[in-house]
Design a protein around this motif. Structure first.
Motif, PDB file in Angstrom:
ATOM      1  N   PRO A 107      14.990  41.295  45.228  1.00 43.73           N
ATOM      2  CA  PRO A 107      15.842  41.451  44.036  1.00 43.73           C
ATOM      3  C   PRO A 107      16.667  42.729  44.110  1.00 43.73           C
ATOM      4  O   PRO A 107      16.291  43.692  44.777  1.00 43.73           O
ATOM      5  N   PRO A 108      17.790  42.762  43.403  1.00 44.81           N
ATOM      6  CA  PRO A 108      18.621  43.970  43.415  1.00 44.81           C
ATOM      7  C   PRO A 108      17.919  45.122  42.716  1.00 44.81           C
ATOM      8  O   PRO A 108      17.301  44.927  41.655  1.00 44.81           O
ATOM      9  N   PRO A 109      17.976  46.331  43.258  1.00 43.13           N
ATOM     10  CA  PRO A 109      17.362  47.491  42.591  1.00 43.13           C
ATOM     11  C   PRO A 109      18.019  47.752  41.245  1.00 43.13           C
ATOM     12  O   PRO A 109      19.182  47.413  41.015  1.00 43.13           O
ATOM     13  N   SER A 110      17.267  48.381  40.360  1.00 39.81           N
ATOM     14  CA  SER A 110      17.798  48.659  39.019  1.00 39.81           C
ATOM     15  C   SER A 110      19.045  49.534  39.076  1.00 39.81           C
ATOM     16  O   SER A 110      19.975  49.355  38.285  1.00 39.81           O
ATOM     17  N   ALA A 111      19.098  50.476  40.046  1.00 42.13           N
ATOM     18  CA  ALA A 111      20.275  51.349  40.154  1.00 42.13           C
ATOM     19  C   ALA A 111      21.529  50.543  40.446  1.00 42.13           C
ATOM     20  O   ALA A 111      22.614  50.848  39.924  1.00 42.13           O
ATOM     21  N   TRP A 112      21.396  49.513  41.266  1.00 42.91           N
ATOM     22  CA  TRP A 112      22.542  48.657  41.580  1.00 42.91           C
ATOM     23  C   TRP A 112      22.967  47.869  40.345  1.00 42.91           C
ATOM     24  O   TRP A 112      24.168  47.742  40.071  1.00 42.91           O
ATOM     25  N   GLN A 113      22.007  47.339  39.607  1.00 41.91           N
ATOM     26  CA  GLN A 113      22.349  46.554  38.424  1.00 41.91           C
ATOM     27  C   GLN A 113      22.987  47.419  37.344  1.00 41.91           C
ATOM     28  O   GLN A 113      23.960  47.010  36.686  1.00 41.91           O
TER      29      GLN A 113
END
Length: 293
Positions: free
Chosen positions: A16-22
């Motif tokens: 899954p995409p990291p929270s920083a990316w989202q």
């Protein structure tokens, strides 16, 4: 219950995409923040085209916007292979850019390298801003025999004191270089005066009779349009390099005080300010918006 699918810009990646990316994707494309980021992107594209005659790459654009993380929102998840990392970067940048293009701030040609350019909405806003004359034009500085002629600016910050002291005759010498028929305007803030003096000394050592056409700030960076000869012949490479170096240096100097600085977009204008002057300008802009509400 089935897991939620990954965002479209992260499709085809196992983790899954990291929270920083989202979070950064939401910041770049959110309704309340996308315009500001799209404007910053368009400004960088315009600056790059001014310096190089072509657009930046997507990698150069996002590295400019995210310098602390080398152009990506944060670290990759563990275990991604090279293909997945590349897919993540391409998907993130591509879908952000699509949103900015939808807003009319940037554009590009598909599969054409360095075709990034400003969009129709950015050009339209720039024209309106120029026609309106800005929200709070700069007041003319006093003019006397020791002070370079300066005039009202559309960039919206007040010029306070006439130029006096040691800088005045040295700036007056720069004004004397203006070609006939060109306005004798040094339209930059006092924080860049020392930079202008050093640039003039360097150019004068190479071409003692060089001619100046314009000296102003544009997109938060010094623009110094000059010619070694004034006859239309190609400029010597060292002459152009000296101007380019000074223009690049101006992007790191507060235009008001000369302290180390960064670029800020405030009310659709780009300024190069230290933190203190940026805060003051933001407060001034907020006060003006409240007064007009």
């Amino acid at each position: 219950m089935a897991a939620e699918p990954f965002p479209i810009w992260w499709r085809g990646i196992t983790a899954p995409p990291p929270s920083a990316w989202q979070i950064m994707f939401s910041e770049f494309t959110g309704e309340d923040t996308a315009d500001e980021w799209a404007l910053a992107a368009a400004v960088f594209i315009a600056q790059t085209r001014r310096r190089t005659s072509h657009g930046p790459t997507f990698a150069e654009l996002f590295t400019h916007l995210l310098p602390d993380t080398d152009g990506i929102p944060g670290p990759f998840p563990d275990g991604l292979n090279h293909h997945e990392r590349r897919r993540a970067v391409t998907g993130f940048r591509g879908h952000v850019a699509i949103e900015w293009r939808r807003r009319g701030m940037i554009s590009w040609d598909k599969d054409v390298t360095r075709s990034l350019r400003v969009g129709r909405e950015f050009r339209s806003r720039s024209r309106r801003r120029q026609q309106d004359g800005g929200a709070s034009p700069r007041h003319p500085a006093s003019v006397n025999s020791d002070t370079p002629h300066r005039t009202g600016s559309r960039r919206g910050f007040a010029q306070a004191e006439p130029v006096t002291g040691e800088a005045a005759p040295r700036l007056r010498a720069i004004v004397d270089r203006f070609a006939p028929g060109w306005p004798e305007l040094i339209d930059v803030g006092p924080g860049w005066f020392s930079l202008l003096v050093r640039l003039d000394e360097r150019l004068g050592s190479m071409a003692p009779g060089y001619v100046l056409y314009q000296c102003k700030a544009k997109f938060g960076v010094l623009r110094y349009y000059a010619s070694a000869t004034g006859d239309g012949s190609p400029e010597p490479e060292p002459f152009d390099e000296a101007i380019a170096a000074a223009e690049a240096e101006s992007a790191r100097m507060c235009e008001l005080c000369g302290a180390p600085a960064g670029q800020y977009v405030i009310d659709l204008w780009v300024y190069t300010f230290c933190a203190r002057h940026a805060a003051e300008k933001n407060a001034e802009a907020a006060s003006r918006r409240q007064a007009s509400a």
